[in-house]
Design a protein around this motif. Structure first.
Motif, short mmCIF file in Angstrom:
data_model
loop_
_atom_site.label_atom_id
_atom_site.label_comp_id
_atom_site.label_asym_id
_atom_site.label_seq_id
_atom_site.Cartn_x
_atom_site.Cartn_y
_atom_site.Cartn_z
N THR A 18 -6.86 -37.00 -15.60
CA THR A 18 -7.56 -35.84 -15.04
C THR A 18 -9.02 -35.85 -15.46
O THR A 18 -9.92 -35.65 -14.64
CB THR A 18 -6.87 -34.54 -15.50
N GLU A 19 -9.27 -36.11 -16.74
CA GLU A 19 -10.65 -36.12 -17.23
C GLU A 19 -11.45 -37.30 -16.65
O GLU A 19 -12.58 -37.14 -16.19
CB GLU A 19 -10.67 -36.20 -18.77
N ALA A 20 -10.85 -38.50 -16.68
CA ALA A 20 -11.58 -39.70 -16.25
C ALA A 20 -11.85 -39.74 -14.75
O ALA A 20 -12.80 -40.38 -14.31
CB ALA A 20 -10.81 -40.96 -16.68
N THR A 21 -11.02 -39.04 -13.97
CA THR A 21 -11.20 -39.08 -12.50
C THR A 21 -11.82 -37.78 -11.98
O THR A 21 -11.85 -37.55 -10.77
CB THR A 21 -9.87 -39.32 -11.77
N SER A 22 -12.30 -36.95 -12.87
CA SER A 22 -12.89 -35.68 -12.48
C SER A 22 -14.02 -35.90 -11.46
O SER A 22 -14.88 -36.76 -11.65
CB SER A 22 -13.44 -35.00 -13.74
N GLY A 23 -13.98 -35.15 -10.36
CA GLY A 23 -15.02 -35.28 -9.34
C GLY A 23 -14.69 -36.26 -8.24
O GLY A 23 -15.36 -36.31 -7.21
N LEU A 24 -13.64 -37.07 -8.43
CA LEU A 24 -13.23 -38.00 -7.36
C LEU A 24 -12.37 -37.25 -6.36
O LEU A 24 -11.42 -36.54 -6.74
CB LEU A 24 -12.43 -39.17 -7.95
N ILE A 25 -12.67 -37.43 -5.07
CA ILE A 25 -11.91 -36.71 -4.04
C ILE A 25 -11.00 -37.66 -3.27
O ILE A 25 -9.79 -37.56 -3.34
CB ILE A 25 -12.86 -35.95 -3.10
N ALA A 26 -11.61 -38.61 -2.56
CA ALA A 26 -10.80 -39.57 -1.78
C ALA A 26 -11.40 -40.96 -1.90
O ALA A 26 -11.96 -41.50 -0.95
CB ALA A 26 -10.75 -39.13 -0.32
N PRO A 27 -11.29 -41.57 -3.08
CA PRO A 27 -11.89 -42.89 -3.26
C PRO A 27 -11.18 -43.96 -2.43
O PRO A 27 -9.96 -43.95 -2.31
CB PRO A 27 -11.74 -43.17 -4.76
N LYS A 28 -11.99 -44.87 -1.85
CA LYS A 28 -11.39 -46.01 -1.14
C LYS A 28 -10.80 -46.98 -2.16
O LYS A 28 -9.76 -47.57 -1.94
CB LYS A 28 -12.47 -46.73 -0.33
N LEU A 29 -11.52 -47.14 -3.28
CA LEU A 29 -11.12 -48.11 -4.30
C LEU A 29 -11.24 -47.51 -5.69
O LEU A 29 -12.23 -46.86 -6.01
CB LEU A 29 -12.02 -49.35 -4.21
N ILE A 30 -10.21 -47.73 -6.51
CA ILE A 30 -10.26 -47.34 -7.93
C ILE A 30 -10.01 -48.58 -8.78
O ILE A 30 -9.05 -49.32 -8.54
CB ILE A 30 -9.19 -46.27 -8.26
N LEU A 31 -10.89 -48.81 -9.76
CA LEU A 31 -10.67 -49.83 -10.77
C LEU A 31 -10.51 -49.10 -12.10
O LEU A 31 -11.27 -48.18 -12.39
CB LEU A 31 -11.86 -50.79 -10.88
#
Length: 366
Positions: A18-31
């Protein structure tokens, strides 16, 4: 380019994600990169949260970003706009990755064109699969002029267990890859060596390619030849294994091959393949801070305004920098050239057709 890089040191996987992905809505790619212990939980939680995203992850010795180097944290990069990307996994990577070649072709076929496209891959470490995975990937990528860069997964340096993950599933014998097309400009690839050649050159004359063992250099026992060059005995070789890797010479290029051990009957085992008749040179440490500052200068000159970058910094380099108290400073200083970036440290690096060690590889996106 719309992306976010986040990190978390929270021990609870759900809270960390939750903390590390804060602000991400609909990413095409996550590493994402993390230490081994929580990796499987992170894999599940991230994919549950971002069901429509392509997600690639790897265990690492340390995660890198512009704030520094982090050993017990989760690092995440999510890209929402500015790229087109397609990904898949090659299974049975140590024996038959070729069985999954259609997965590469299918990804390439989905691209409108291959301009400003790169393939980023993460391979399982400690199972000697890298060369097979590279050969499989390049058999398709080369026909489409797509360059490749990547790394092998990492751990705390004990060589016990590493993992990679693709779309919510964890693998220990695979190579995950993603084709990334930069819609906003070029992608530049860099490779940095912090070792320099000595005047000791050898030719590998008897090798076990598959098991990465050289039995003879210039028709003499390999360990004896290397020991003589270092002015020591075969018994005394161990203390030089980390500081004096070998360089494999291909044309005008030199790729670092890390020593693994002295084998029975005076052979030498390595962390990358050496082929029969390979030209090899014994290496010694260079002034690494000077080398790094030159790399930073070059990248700044080539790409004054990077969108973001991805870095692979070998486990051995990371251990060396850590021992010298320089690891955190290194991570921070790289951001002056790479801008906002994410990086990891594992057991090998890959660039185009070559698998090698003790090196830094960088992809800089304009």
């Amino acid at each position: 380019m719309n992306y976010k890089i986040g990190k978390s040191s929270k021990k609870n996987p759900l809270e960390a994600v939750t903390e590390a992905t804060s602000g991400l809505i609909a990413p095409k790619l996550i590493l994402f990169f993390s230490e081994v212990n929580n990796f499987e939980s992170f894999t599940t939680v991230i994919k549950d949260k971002f069901k429509d995203s392509i997600v690639l992850g790897s265990t690492t010795f340390a995660g890198f970003c512009k704030e520094g180097a982090y050993k017990d944290s989760l690092l995440v990069m999510g890209i929402e706009e500015g790229i087109e990307c397609y990904a898949d996994i090659l299974e049975e990577a140590d024996k038959f990755p070729i069985k999954y070649i259609d997965r590469i072709t299918n990804c390439v076929d989905k691209l409108k064109d291959t301009k400003n496209t790169v393939c980023f891959e993460i391979s399982s470490a400690l199972i000697s699969c890298e060369e097979l995975a590279l050969a499989t990937l390049n058999s398709v990528l080369e026909l489409n002029s797509i360059p490749l860069f990547g790394g092998s997964s990492g751990d705390q340096g004990k060589a016990e267990k590493t993992m990679i993950s693709f779309n919510g599933k964890v693998y220990e014998n695979a190579c995950a890859f993603v084709l990334i097309k930069n819609l906003g400009g070029k992608i530049r690839l860099y490779r940095e060596n912090i070792y320099k050649p000595t005047n000791h050159y050898f030719t590998a004359t008897k090798v076990d390619v598959r098991n990465r063992i050289v039995y003879e250099y210039d028709n003499r026992p390999a360990a004896k030849v290397v020991a003589e060059a270092l002015n020591t005995t075969v018994e005394g070789l161990n203390k030089y294994l980390d500081t004096n890797p070998l360089g494999r010479i291909i044309g005008n290029d030199m790729y670092i091959t890390a020593n693994q051990a002295v084998t029975s009957n005076n052979g030498m085992s390595y962390h990358a393949r050496v082929y029969n008749n390979s030209k090899m040179v014994l290496l010694e440490p260079d002034d690494y801070k000077h080398v790094i500052s030159e790399t930073i200068k070059q990248v700044k000159k080539d790409v004054p305004n990077p969108s973001f970058s991805i870095m692979i910094n070998c486990l051995a380099r990371s251990l060396l920098f850590e021992k010298d108290g320089y690891l955190n400073e290194f991570a921070k200083s790289m951001s002056s050239a790479l801008g906002n970036y994410i990086g990891f440290a594992g057991y090998g690096e890959q660039l185009d057709h070559q698998h090698f060690n003790q090196t830094m590889v960088i992809a800089v996106f304009e």
